[in-house]
Design an enzyme around this catalytic site. Structure first.
Site, short mmCIF file in Angstrom:
data_model
loop_
_atom_site.label_atom_id
_atom_site.label_comp_id
_atom_site.label_asym_id
_atom_site.label_seq_id
_atom_site.Cartn_x
_atom_site.Cartn_y
_atom_site.Cartn_z
N ARG A 58 12.77 2.08 -24.26
CA ARG A 58 11.41 2.27 -23.77
C ARG A 58 10.55 1.05 -24.06
O ARG A 58 9.78 0.63 -23.23
CB ARG A 58 10.79 3.49 -24.45
CG ARG A 58 11.52 4.78 -24.12
CD ARG A 58 10.84 5.97 -24.73
NE ARG A 58 10.81 5.91 -26.18
CZ ARG A 58 10.42 6.92 -26.96
NH1 ARG A 58 10.03 8.05 -26.41
NH2 ARG A 58 10.43 6.81 -28.27
N LYS A 165 26.91 11.97 -31.60
CA LYS A 165 26.60 13.15 -32.43
C LYS A 165 25.21 13.00 -33.00
O LYS A 165 24.76 11.86 -33.14
CB LYS A 165 27.63 13.34 -33.53
CG LYS A 165 27.84 12.18 -34.49
CD LYS A 165 26.77 11.71 -35.39
CE LYS A 165 26.12 12.68 -36.28
NZ LYS A 165 25.03 12.03 -37.12
N HIS A 195 31.75 8.97 -35.07
CA HIS A 195 32.38 7.71 -35.48
C HIS A 195 33.33 7.88 -36.66
O HIS A 195 34.15 7.00 -36.91
CB HIS A 195 31.32 6.62 -35.74
CG HIS A 195 30.57 6.77 -37.02
ND1 HIS A 195 29.48 7.58 -37.16
CD2 HIS A 195 30.75 6.20 -38.24
CE1 HIS A 195 29.02 7.50 -38.39
NE2 HIS A 195 29.77 6.67 -39.08
N GLU A 233 26.25 9.50 -49.94
CA GLU A 233 25.56 8.29 -49.49
C GLU A 233 24.54 7.88 -50.53
O GLU A 233 23.81 8.72 -51.05
CB GLU A 233 24.83 8.54 -48.18
CG GLU A 233 25.74 8.81 -47.03
CD GLU A 233 24.96 8.85 -45.74
OE1 GLU A 233 24.79 7.78 -45.13
OE2 GLU A 233 24.48 9.93 -45.37
N ASP A 252 23.15 16.70 -39.40
CA ASP A 252 23.46 15.27 -39.32
C ASP A 252 24.89 14.97 -39.77
O ASP A 252 25.54 14.08 -39.22
CB ASP A 252 22.45 14.50 -40.21
CG ASP A 252 22.59 13.00 -40.07
OD1 ASP A 252 22.64 12.53 -38.92
OD2 ASP A 252 22.64 12.30 -41.10
N HIS A 257 30.68 15.14 -38.72
CA HIS A 257 31.64 14.35 -39.50
C HIS A 257 32.48 15.21 -40.45
O HIS A 257 33.70 15.09 -40.53
CB HIS A 257 30.92 13.30 -40.35
CG HIS A 257 30.04 12.37 -39.55
ND1 HIS A 257 30.37 11.92 -38.30
CD2 HIS A 257 28.84 11.78 -39.85
CE1 HIS A 257 29.41 11.11 -37.86
NE2 HIS A 257 28.48 11.02 -38.77
N LYS A 357 22.24 12.51 -49.30
CA LYS A 357 21.67 11.15 -49.36
C LYS A 357 21.11 10.94 -50.76
O LYS A 357 20.79 11.89 -51.46
CB LYS A 357 20.56 11.01 -48.32
CG LYS A 357 21.09 11.06 -46.89
CD LYS A 357 20.26 10.27 -45.94
CE LYS A 357 20.76 10.37 -44.53
NZ LYS A 357 21.86 9.44 -44.20
P1 NDP Z 1 16.37 5.60 -33.45
O1 NDP Z 1 15.24 6.55 -33.57
O2 NDP Z 1 16.44 4.46 -34.37
O3 NDP Z 1 16.39 5.00 -31.97
C1 NDP Z 1 16.27 5.82 -30.86
C2 NDP Z 1 16.25 5.01 -29.59
O4 NDP Z 1 16.08 5.92 -28.53
C3 NDP Z 1 15.14 3.99 -29.49
O5 NDP Z 1 15.65 2.91 -28.74
C4 NDP Z 1 14.06 4.70 -28.71
O6 NDP Z 1 13.38 3.85 -27.81
C5 NDP Z 1 14.86 5.65 -27.86
N1 NDP Z 1 14.16 6.93 -27.68
C6 NDP Z 1 13.66 7.72 -28.64
N2 NDP Z 1 13.17 8.85 -28.11
C7 NDP Z 1 13.37 8.76 -26.79
C8 NDP Z 1 13.06 9.60 -25.69
N3 NDP Z 1 12.47 10.78 -25.86
N4 NDP Z 1 13.41 9.19 -24.46
C9 NDP Z 1 14.02 8.00 -24.29
N5 NDP Z 1 14.32 7.16 -25.29
C10 NDP Z 1 14.00 7.53 -26.52
O7 NDP Z 1 17.69 6.49 -33.51
P2 NDP Z 1 19.17 6.05 -33.84
O8 NDP Z 1 19.44 4.76 -33.15
O9 NDP Z 1 19.40 6.14 -35.29
O10 NDP Z 1 20.03 7.23 -33.22
C11 NDP Z 1 20.29 7.40 -31.85
C12 NDP Z 1 21.37 8.48 -31.73
O11 NDP Z 1 22.54 8.05 -32.37
C13 NDP Z 1 20.99 9.80 -32.39
O12 NDP Z 1 21.51 10.85 -31.64
C14 NDP Z 1 21.68 9.73 -33.74
O13 NDP Z 1 22.00 10.97 -34.25
C15 NDP Z 1 22.95 9.00 -33.35
N6 NDP Z 1 23.59 8.34 -34.47
C16 NDP Z 1 22.93 7.42 -35.23
C17 NDP Z 1 23.58 6.78 -36.26
C18 NDP Z 1 22.92 5.74 -37.08
O14 NDP Z 1 23.56 5.23 -38.02
N7 NDP Z 1 21.68 5.38 -36.79
C19 NDP Z 1 25.00 7.06 -36.58
C20 NDP Z 1 25.60 8.04 -35.71
C21 NDP Z 1 24.89 8.64 -34.71
P3 NDP Z 1 12.12 2.95 -28.17
O15 NDP Z 1 12.29 2.52 -29.59
O16 NDP Z 1 12.21 1.83 -27.23
O17 NDP Z 1 10.93 3.79 -28.02
C1 BG6 Z 2 25.54 9.08 -39.22
C2 BG6 Z 2 24.39 9.83 -39.80
O1 BG6 Z 2 26.18 9.87 -38.26
O2 BG6 Z 2 26.47 8.77 -40.24
C3 BG6 Z 2 23.73 9.02 -40.88
O3 BG6 Z 2 23.46 10.09 -38.77
C4 BG6 Z 2 24.75 8.60 -41.92
O4 BG6 Z 2 22.70 9.76 -41.50
C5 BG6 Z 2 25.93 7.94 -41.25
O5 BG6 Z 2 24.12 7.68 -42.78
C6 BG6 Z 2 27.04 7.69 -42.25
O6 BG6 Z 2 28.03 6.91 -41.65
P1 BG6 Z 2 28.98 6.00 -42.54
O7 BG6 Z 2 29.94 5.44 -41.55
O8 BG6 Z 2 28.09 4.98 -43.16
O9 BG6 Z 2 29.60 6.89 -43.53
#
Ligand code: NDP
Ligand code: BG6
Length: 505
Positions: A58, A165, A195, A233, A252, A257, A357
């Site tokens: 976005r 997920k 993952h 974690e 989560d 996982h 965590k």
């Molecule tokens: P973030 O909140 O860091 O990022 C979310 C992204 O999605 C941003 O680019 C944001 O855009 C965009 N976004 C948020 N809300 C909306 C919306 N309503 N419509 C369109 N775009 C939107 O989340 P994560 O990157 O951490 O997580 C993304 C997914 O991946 C989740 O489902 C999470 O559970 C999963 N996940 C995350 C992990 C991790 O280590 N972070 C590990 C495994 C899974 P913008 O910033 O441009 O507004």
């Molecule tokens: C993600 C969770 O799926 O897995 C996080 O959303 C978590 O909260 C992460 O930290 C843990 O992954 P890993 O590979 O670091 O054990």
């Protein structure tokens, strides 16, 4: 050098464009971009050179800013160091488009994809990686369809979708996401990622169990007393307050996982290594999980939330003091539970799961404790500890078997000793990150390490039973624990009530 048997080659990867939806987010920075850079680093045998990566989100960001962000991410999180020549090539394959939420966002996405493909001489093979919060998935899928971006499965080039997920926020939303995806994509085009399935040690669970004949004979309720799975974690929230506060540890970590690891530990041998056969075997475990029925959550599940404490010699704030968290939040950052698998193999063997965590360190492991020997011979006068197989998923990947041995000497003294397999000592080179493996598999169209919809729904069903009780009973305890400790006392009491103790990974 030891002989190596290659059971399955990696599949060839056709050139393609990967569109990362949510490219400005945490997942893209911590996992996806570093993994893609590492694959670039591997050279020709990984991603074909023409392939492109288009970040889509976005927020406004210039291409330069996106490339800088990607470089910072790769510098911080990639397992391989930045090599300038390779980085240059990788950076040139990156592009960025903002306006995911704008009415014309998807039409612009289509235009940009066509430009990239023309400029790089790429076939329109497209991977749409939805690194978005679960509530944004259905809309993104509908808009992809609306913009004419989904090629049918029989087309000469592919359109694939990757869903992260947790799929959904609860059972109901998971079913809705499945239905929306099924409306527009054929199952062969869908890759549901957890993952943990891409981690080397998790992949090794099947090899350990089914490539070695010694395990099968004791992998059951005759020999095993109980199993523990701990995913601990050290990290707190990072920048993910908004997502995490709406999710909590049960959604989560446990729903996905931990239940995946449990399924791989407990499943029957699949009829083949084909994706469908492995999925069937895992789903059968989840179907056999005894539901945590009304009234049982209080007895079988402990939830906790970290308070301020000390970690690595530093004072860290409690969950309620984290930026972006309301001071009355009841989100759990820790869960421990006792599960039962009601099938022939595991009847009577509890599976204890624990995740949190701000625990003392990052460490995930499976512990399989064997039954004690009969109280005769050595075990007659003292209660000798039973043997334990510890499978260390991360870090310090490996496994060890603790057995009792006679301590050399003139007396008869017995002490536990460890037979230890350590990946770092046994195998050359660092393991690829889980996301490297999984991204490559999506490009190659290999579903083996991805989830089927049935697993997603069944695991939500199990978890929903707990969520409902938490919601219906506002007085259900949410036990505090100091950051840097192994969770609330109630978690120790949960396992001690059965005369057992948690193993420390
Ligand atoms: P973030 O909140 O860091 O990022 C979310 C992204 O999605 C941003 O680019 C944001 O855009 C965009 N976004 C948020 N809300 C909306 C919306 N309503 N419509 C369109 N775009 C939107 O989340 P994560 O990157 O951490 O997580 C993304 C997914 O991946 C989740 O489902 C999470 O559970 C999963 N996940 C995350 C992990 C991790 O280590 N972070 C590990 C495994 C899974 P913008 O910033 O441009 O507004
Ligand atoms: C993600 C969770 O799926 O897995 C996080 O959303 C978590 O909260 C992460 O930290 C843990 O992954 P890993 O590979 O670091 O054990």
């Amino acid at each position: 050098m030891n002989q190596v048997w290659t059971i399955a080659e990696t599949h060839p990867v056709p050139p393609c464009t990967i569109v990362i939806f949510g490219a400005s987010g945490d997942l893209a920075a911590r996992k996806l971009l570093p993994a893609l850079y590492n694959l670039e680093h591997c050279g020709q045998e990984a991603i074909p050179p023409k392939s492109a990566i288009l970040g889509f989100a976005r927020r406004e960001m210039s291409l330069e800013a996106f490339r800088t962000k990607a470089r910072e991410a790769a510098t911080r999180f990639s397992r391989l160091q930045i090599d300038e020549e390779r980085w240059g090539r990788f950076a040139r394959s990156l592009d960025y488009l903002s306006g995911l939420d704008r009415p014309d966002g998807f039409a612009r996405l289509k235009g940009r994809l066509e430009e990239i493909e023309q400029a790089r001489g790429l076939p329109p093979n497209r991977i749409f990686y939805l690194a978005l919060p679960p509530e944004a998935i259905a809309e993104a899928v509908e808009k992809l369809y609306g913009a004419g971006l989904i090629a049918p499965p029989q087309a000469p080039y592919f359109s694939r979708i990757v869903v992260e997920k947790p799929i959904g926020h609860d059972l109901h939303s998971a079913l809705q996401i499945t239905n929306t995806i099924r409306q527009y994509f054929d199952e062969t085009q869908v890759f549901r990622i957890d993952h943990y399935l891409g981690k080397e040690t998790v992949q090794n669970l099947m090899v350990l169990r089914f490539a070695n004949s010694i395990f099968e004979d004791f992998w059951n309720n005759k020999r095993i007393d109980h199993v523990q799975i701990t995913v601990s974690e050290e990290e707190g929230l990072g920048s993910r307050a908004m997502y995490y506060d709406g999710a909590g540890a049960l959604r989560d970590m446990v729903q996905n996982h931990m239940l995946q690891v449990l399924a791989l530990t407990a499943m029957e041998p699949p009829v083949s290594l084909a994706a469908g056969a492995v999925r069937d075997a895992k789903v059968n475990v989840i179907r056999s999980l005894r539901p945590i029925g009304p009234g049982d959550a209080r007895k079988l599940v402990v939830r906790g939330q970290y308070a301020a404490g000390e970690l690595g010699g530093q004072r860290v704030p409690g969950y309620l003091q984290e930026e972006g968290i309301g001071e009355t939040s009841r989100t759990e950052t820790f869960v421990a539970l006792k599960a039962r698998i009601d099938n022939w193999r595991w009847s009577g063997v509890p599976f204890y799961l624990r995740t949190g965590k701000r625990l003392p360190r990052r460490a995930s492991a499976i512990f399989v404790q064997f039954k004690r020997v009969p109280e005769i011979l050595f075990n007659r006068r003292v209660a000798l500890p039973p043997g334990v197989l510890a499978i260390r998923l991360q870090p310090d990947e490996g496994s060890s078997l603790e057995v009792l041995a006679k301590r050399p000497g003139l007396d008869l003294s017995i002490q536990p000793v460890r037979m230890n397999l350590q990946y770092s000592a046994e195998f050359d080179g660092a393991s690829p990150d889980a996301y490297e493996r999984l991204l490559l598999d999506v490009m190659a169209g290999d579903h083996t390490l991805f989830l089927g919809a049935r697993f997603v729904h069944r695991s939500w069903e199990f978890v929903q039973g707990i969520l409902d009780q938490w919601q219906d009973d506002p007085a259900m305890p949410l036990a505090p624990y100091a950051a840097g400790t192994w969770g609330p006392k109630a978690a120790d009491e949960l396992i001690r009530a059965d005369g057992r103790e948690w193993f420390t990974p």
